[in-house]
Write a protein that holds these residues in place. Sequence first.
Motif, short mmCIF file in Angstrom:
data_model
loop_
_atom_site.label_atom_id
_atom_site.label_comp_id
_atom_site.label_asym_id
_atom_site.label_seq_id
_atom_site.Cartn_x
_atom_site.Cartn_y
_atom_site.Cartn_z
N GLY A 25 0.78 -1.24 0.00
CA GLY A 25 0.00 0.00 0.00
C GLY A 25 0.81 1.28 0.00
N ILE A 26 2.10 1.20 -0.40
CA ILE A 26 2.91 2.42 -0.51
C ILE A 26 2.83 2.82 -1.98
CG2 ILE A 26 5.18 3.47 -0.16
CD1 ILE A 26 5.75 1.16 1.86
N TYR A 27 1.99 3.81 -2.29
CA TYR A 27 1.66 4.11 -3.68
C TYR A 27 2.33 5.36 -4.25
CZ TYR A 27 -1.96 0.56 -3.11
OH TYR A 27 -2.63 -0.61 -2.87
N ASN A 28 3.02 6.12 -3.39
CA ASN A 28 3.67 7.34 -3.88
C ASN A 28 4.74 7.79 -2.89
OD1 ASN A 28 2.24 8.80 -1.77
ND2 ASN A 28 0.43 8.60 -3.08
N ILE A 29 5.48 8.81 -3.26
CA ILE A 29 6.58 9.29 -2.42
C ILE A 29 6.05 9.87 -1.11
CG2 ILE A 29 6.71 11.62 -3.44
CD1 ILE A 29 9.77 9.42 -2.53
N GLU A 30 4.81 10.40 -1.14
CA GLU A 30 4.22 10.95 0.10
C GLU A 30 4.01 9.85 1.14
OE1 GLU A 30 3.91 13.74 -3.00
OE2 GLU A 30 2.97 11.75 -3.02
N PHE B 139 11.80 6.61 -8.76
CA PHE B 139 11.29 6.83 -7.40
C PHE B 139 12.38 7.38 -6.49
CE2 PHE B 139 10.34 5.28 -3.08
CZ PHE B 139 9.08 5.85 -2.91
N LEU B 140 13.58 6.85 -6.64
CA LEU B 140 14.69 7.26 -5.79
C LEU B 140 15.15 8.68 -6.09
CD1 LEU B 140 16.85 4.01 -5.76
CD2 LEU B 140 15.21 4.77 -4.07
N SER B 141 14.82 9.17 -7.28
CA SER B 141 15.31 10.51 -7.65
C SER B 141 14.28 11.60 -7.39
CB SER B 141 15.72 10.53 -9.12
OG SER B 141 14.58 10.26 -9.93
N ILE B 142 13.09 11.19 -6.90
CA ILE B 142 12.04 12.19 -6.64
C ILE B 142 12.47 13.08 -5.46
CG2 ILE B 142 9.63 12.56 -5.91
CD1 ILE B 142 8.94 9.91 -7.29
#
Length: 258
Positions: free
Chosen positions: A218-223, A255-258
């Motif tokens: 359930g981890i769907y975004n950087i937030e 994802f890592l660069s966001i």
Amino acid sequence: MKMNILDKIIQRKAEEVSISKSKTSVQELKDSEFFERKTFSLKENIKSKIGIIAEFKRQSPSKGIINDKVSPLEVVSAYESFGASGISILTDKDFFGGNFEDILSVRNAINIPILRKDFMIDEYQFYEAKSIGADVVLLIAACLSPQQVQEFTELSHELGLEVLLEIHTEEELQHFNQKIDLVGINNRNLKDFKVDLQHSVNLKNQLPNDVLSVAESGIYNIEDFNFLKEKGFDGFLMGEYFMKHENPGKKFEEFLSI
């Protein structure tokens, strides 16, 4: 009483294990290529790297087919090259479209820990896990008693495997014992698939401070990721977010660069 999806999975798993035992003995598993290999530590990698356990997953009961077009080797090699702390690979066939070959085909190609993600309900499966080159096993509190968790943890350690205990309810905190290597808190309820990050934070706060905690599902975004990180989670098991893209490794890099 109506069976939920977890009950169905466990019922099928018991049949599966019974068939496997009749085909391959524990001794044959012990004679396999990987049984004597020295395992990698997920605990140490989570402490020293970014903490993401990146998952290879083709499908799930709640989402159906996620990505059945990419090869395990292509995906997990990319995960490793971009700094994943570990790799999670589903080996359940009927509900998640996985198999042992998914681990066997990548074991010699990567140098980070592999979590065999499956529904572990029988001692036999731990010998299987070791024989296919896994470093870590998942114990799901929802389908085991605290006593089974303790016995399976001891067996895992005898085999050189680390244990990730997965919990979702306050009641399941009773499954924790001091020998557990990592505690995963599933943000998704396995019985109805609802996701609640705050519920996971509340559970984490009831664990001993020195226990390594992993936020799962359930981890769907950087937030979501940053929220859980700020709340003190050490590790993050993420699969669908990367796997639903055509190139999961590239999505991980982005994802890592966001």
